[in-house]
Motif scaffolding. Structure first.
Motif, PDB file in Angstrom:
ATOM      1  N   SER A 194       0.822  -1.238   0.000  1.00 47.03           N
ATOM      2  CA  SER A 194       0.000   0.000   0.000  1.00 47.03           C
ATOM      3  C   SER A 194       0.843   1.269   0.000  1.00 47.03           C
ATOM      4  O   SER A 194       0.532   2.239   0.695  1.00 47.03           O
ATOM      5  CB  SER A 194      -0.929   0.031   1.216  1.00 47.03           C
ATOM      6  OG  SER A 194      -1.644  -1.143   1.309  1.00 47.03           O
ATOM      7  N   THR A 251       2.170   4.711  -0.751  1.00 48.43           N
ATOM      8  CA  THR A 251       1.525   5.925  -1.274  1.00 48.43           C
ATOM      9  C   THR A 251       2.447   7.112  -1.066  1.00 48.43           C
ATOM     10  O   THR A 251       3.096   7.206  -0.020  1.00 48.43           O
ATOM     11  CB  THR A 251       0.192   6.166  -0.522  1.00 48.43           C
ATOM     12  OG1 THR A 251      -0.636   5.020  -0.716  1.00 48.43           O
ATOM     13  CG2 THR A 251      -0.528   7.406  -1.018  1.00 48.43           C
ATOM     14  N   ASP A 289      -0.135   5.626  -5.629  1.00 49.69           N
ATOM     15  CA  ASP A 289      -1.397   5.417  -4.933  1.00 49.69           C
ATOM     16  C   ASP A 289      -1.579   3.949  -4.531  1.00 49.69           C
ATOM     17  O   ASP A 289      -2.019   3.118  -5.324  1.00 49.69           O
ATOM     18  CB  ASP A 289      -2.538   5.862  -5.879  1.00 49.69           C
ATOM     19  CG  ASP A 289      -3.848   6.007  -5.153  1.00 49.69           C
ATOM     20  OD1 ASP A 289      -3.893   5.731  -3.940  1.00 49.69           O
ATOM     21  OD2 ASP A 289      -4.840   6.391  -5.793  1.00 49.69           O
ATOM     22  N   GLY A 290      -1.215   3.634  -3.324  1.00 55.56           N
ATOM     23  CA  GLY A 290      -1.470   2.305  -2.762  1.00 55.56           C
ATOM     24  C   GLY A 290      -0.842   1.157  -3.529  1.00 55.56           C
ATOM     25  O   GLY A 290      -1.488   0.125  -3.742  1.00 55.56           O
ATOM     26  N   SER A 326       0.997  -2.105  -4.191  1.00 56.09           N
ATOM     27  CA  SER A 326       1.357  -3.333  -3.464  1.00 56.09           C
ATOM     28  C   SER A 326       1.873  -4.348  -4.464  1.00 56.09           C
ATOM     29  O   SER A 326       1.210  -4.620  -5.474  1.00 56.09           O
ATOM     30  CB  SER A 326       0.138  -3.946  -2.767  1.00 56.09           C
ATOM     31  OG  SER A 326      -0.333  -3.094  -1.769  1.00 56.09           O
ATOM     32  N   GLY A 384       1.789   3.520   3.845  1.00 55.07           N
ATOM     33  CA  GLY A 384       2.271   2.226   3.367  1.00 55.07           C
ATOM     34  C   GLY A 384       3.710   1.970   3.773  1.00 55.07           C
ATOM     35  O   GLY A 384       4.346   2.796   4.433  1.00 55.07           O
ATOM     36  N   LYS A 442      -1.049   4.340 -10.190  1.00 57.34           N
ATOM     37  CA  LYS A 442      -1.775   3.136  -9.778  1.00 57.34           C
ATOM     38  C   LYS A 442      -1.280   1.915 -10.535  1.00 57.34           C
ATOM     39  O   LYS A 442      -0.947   2.018 -11.723  1.00 57.34           O
ATOM     40  CB  LYS A 442      -3.264   3.299 -10.045  1.00 57.34           C
ATOM     41  CG  LYS A 442      -3.910   4.230  -9.069  1.00 57.34           C
ATOM     42  CD  LYS A 442      -5.403   4.201  -9.210  1.00 57.34           C
ATOM     43  CE  LYS A 442      -6.016   5.070  -8.118  1.00 57.34           C
ATOM     44  NZ  LYS A 442      -7.393   5.340  -8.319  1.00 57.34           N
TER      45      LYS A 442
END
Lengths: 262, 307
Positions: B8, B10, B27-28, B30, B65, B216
């Motif tokens: 995550s 960010t 953005d997040g 993972s 994150g 993303k």
């Protein structure tokens, strides 16, 4: 060891950026003053040469400390050389300390060579080795002052642009030479608040007069007349330089450690 | 076991002087990268690739994150003994020679002479800069700087290497050399995480890729899986076709492309393939080949990003 590697590289950068070219200027100054002052002064040529020589060492050193010091960190950020370096097993404090030591070593080499030039000039005018040795405490105090100026420039270099850093460092360097007058000003104005403010500024701002005035006498003037400089004064200046310099380096490390390198 | 674990992650940047506003660069994100993988990190400019690499190198701090490399947090200095990093558009101390730069980097890892001298000599040979070892970096071409950058990134025999656009600015020969370096790292079991715009290189080297757009993660997975899932049809090559067959093919398929005395017929569905092959055999044409149309990574990448 990593601190020393960074310091060695900073020194190498200074040498290759031709920082030591200033020595040519100093050598010319010594030769010209040596030839001209004999004609202009009445029997005190050596004293004028000492005065001029030590003042030049101080001024040239200060210019190097400010103009190289302000770019110590900012140049690394601007050219992005810091990215690859900080991805190595290097703590950020090691980087700052290494940069400081590198420039401090450059200044030391510079001052040592200029002092040797000054002593050589004096020897040509028949000044003995014993008198020349009396200059060394003054040279040492100049070096301490340059170390503090470097630390000051380094602090600004960690968060500001080179132009602003140069401005701030120069202002503080000037104010630092008249720091004692702040207290006098506070006493003259009959206001408790103003006096308190002046006291705070007196203690917070760097006090460069600790290195240039000892026992109410100008250090360079004392050296010119081969007067001994009070060892307690030198010890106090050393302690002050170490403590204040460490605080400045601490601030530089704290600021640099929190920075994002966008 | 994953050697790179991103959870995550960010990052917001403050922009503007008076009216500051926050822009989300990542953005997040993972993802995990396993030991020994060559992992490609793709995305258009501004997708967040360099931001991710800077976060992994602890050059910037995440807004939210976390990430771990070799099981340790990214700000661990001890961990950095075991990794290598080449920044995007690298710039090194230009007053140093190639040899001096590598010796300086080696000294930061505590490598001492004579081992350091041997290591520096070997690396300069590997990246093809042995002849330029005593040349100051200010006299290096962009490709040479890129190659010395790769040398400094692998000087400590790292377990994981991060390369930000390693092919950028290289001529075809330079690209081939970098590909060879990456392939040799893979053969030694080194994990390579690299971002690139040169998609054919990614296709040739990577086990898995991640596609990033506007901060993303769009897709992550094995290259074959990503590309095979997206088979768009089949291409049938026929020879000795009559004009009657050509007319019939026109009714059966989407597109016919003449290829000298042959034709390439494109079929979108399996039923179309069957019908075209039957018609060709019945008309006495020669069936040269039937191949699935496997999109290149480049096609896939642009379609995904445009979408």
């Amino acid at each position: 060891m990593r601190v020393l590697a960074i310091a060695r590289n900073t020194f190498r950068e200074n040498i290759r950026d031709k920082v030591l070219y200033n020595l040519v200027l100093f050598a010319l100054l010594m030769i010209v003053s040596s030839l001209a002052l004999g004609q202009l002064t009445l029997g005190h040529t050596d004293k004028v040469i000492v005065d001029l020589g030590l003042s030049s060492i101080s001024m040239i050193g200060t210019l190097i400390a400010i103009f190289i010091g302000i770019s110590l960190v900012s140049k690394e950020l601007e050219r992005r050389t810091v990215y690859a370096l900080l991805a190595k097993p290097v703590h950020r404090w090691e980087f700052i300390l290494g940069k400081f030591l590198g420039l401090a070593f450059t200044l030391t080499v510079n001052v040592v060579i200029m002092t040797a030039g000054l002593i050589l000039t004096l020897a040509c005018h028949g000044v003995g080795a014993g008198s020349c040795l009396r200059l060394l405490p003054a040279v040492y105090l100049i070096l301490l002052s340059l170390g503090l100026t470097t630390a000051l420039a380094l602090v600004f270099s960690t968060f500001s642009t080179p132009a602003l850093s140069a401005l701030f460092t120069f202002f503080l360097w000037v104010i630092g030479h008249f720091n004692g007058d702040l207290l006098e000003l506070g006493r003259l104005v009959e206001s408790a608040v103003f006096l308190r403010l002046c006291r705070v500024l007196y203690y917070v701002l760097p006090n460069f007069s600790n290195f240039s005035v000892i026992d109410s006498r100008n250090v360079i003037q004392s050296a010119a007349y081969y007067r001994p400089i009070d060892p307690w004064g030198v010890a106090w200046a050393t302690a002050y330089g170490l403590v204040y310099g460490s605080l400045l380096l601490g601030i530089a490390i704290a600021v640099f450690s929190r920075r994002d390198f966008k | 076991m994953a050697v790179i674990e991103i959870e995550s992650l960010t990052k917001d940047f403050e922009v503007g002087f008076w009216r500051k506003r926050s822009v989300r660069a990542l953005d997040g994100l993972s993802l995990e990268v396993a030991r020994g993988e060559v992992f490609g990190f793709l995305g258009p400019n501004g997708a967040g690739k360099t931001t991710t690499l800077k976060l992994l190198m602890s050059l910037i701090r995440p807004t939210a994150g976390s990430a771990r490399i070799l099981g340790e947090p990214v700000d661990s200095v001890a961990m950095r003994r075991r990794i290598g990093y080449l920044p995007e558009n690298p710039y090194f101390y230009d007053y140093l020679t190639g040899e001096e730069l590598l010796a300086y980097v080696g000294s930061l890892f505590g490598i001492r002479p004579p081992m350091l001298d041997r290591k520096v000599g070997e690396l300069l040979q590997t990246v093809g800069l042995a002849d330029a070892r005593r040349l100051q970096l200010r006299k290096y071409s962009k490709g040479m700087v890129q190659r010395i950058g790769i040398a400094q990134a692998i000087l400590n025999n790292p377990e994981v290497v991060f390369l930000d656009e390693p092919m950028s600015g290289l001529d075809p020969l330079g690209r081939r050399e970098v590909r060879e370096v990456i392939a040799s790292l893979r053969s030694r079991g080194v994990t390579v995480f690299f971002s690139s715009h040169i998609l054919p290189d990614v296709e040739a080297l990577c086990d898995r890729v991640a596609i990033l757009d506007k901060g993303k993660l769009r897709e992550v997975g094995a290259l074959d899986a990503i590309l095979n899932v997206k088979i768009e049809g089949h291409e049938i090559i026929l020879a000795r076709i009559s004009s009657a067959l050509r007319a019939r093919l026109g009714e059966l398929c989407d597109r016919i492309t003449p290829l000298g005395d042959r034709v390439a017929v494109r079929a979108a569905t399996a039923r179309q393939v069957e019908a075209i092959v039957s018609a060709a055999v019945a008309a006495g044409a020669e069936l040269v080949s039937v191949n699935p149309i496997r999109r290149s990574l480049e096609d896939y990448f642009f379609k995904e990003v445009e979408a």
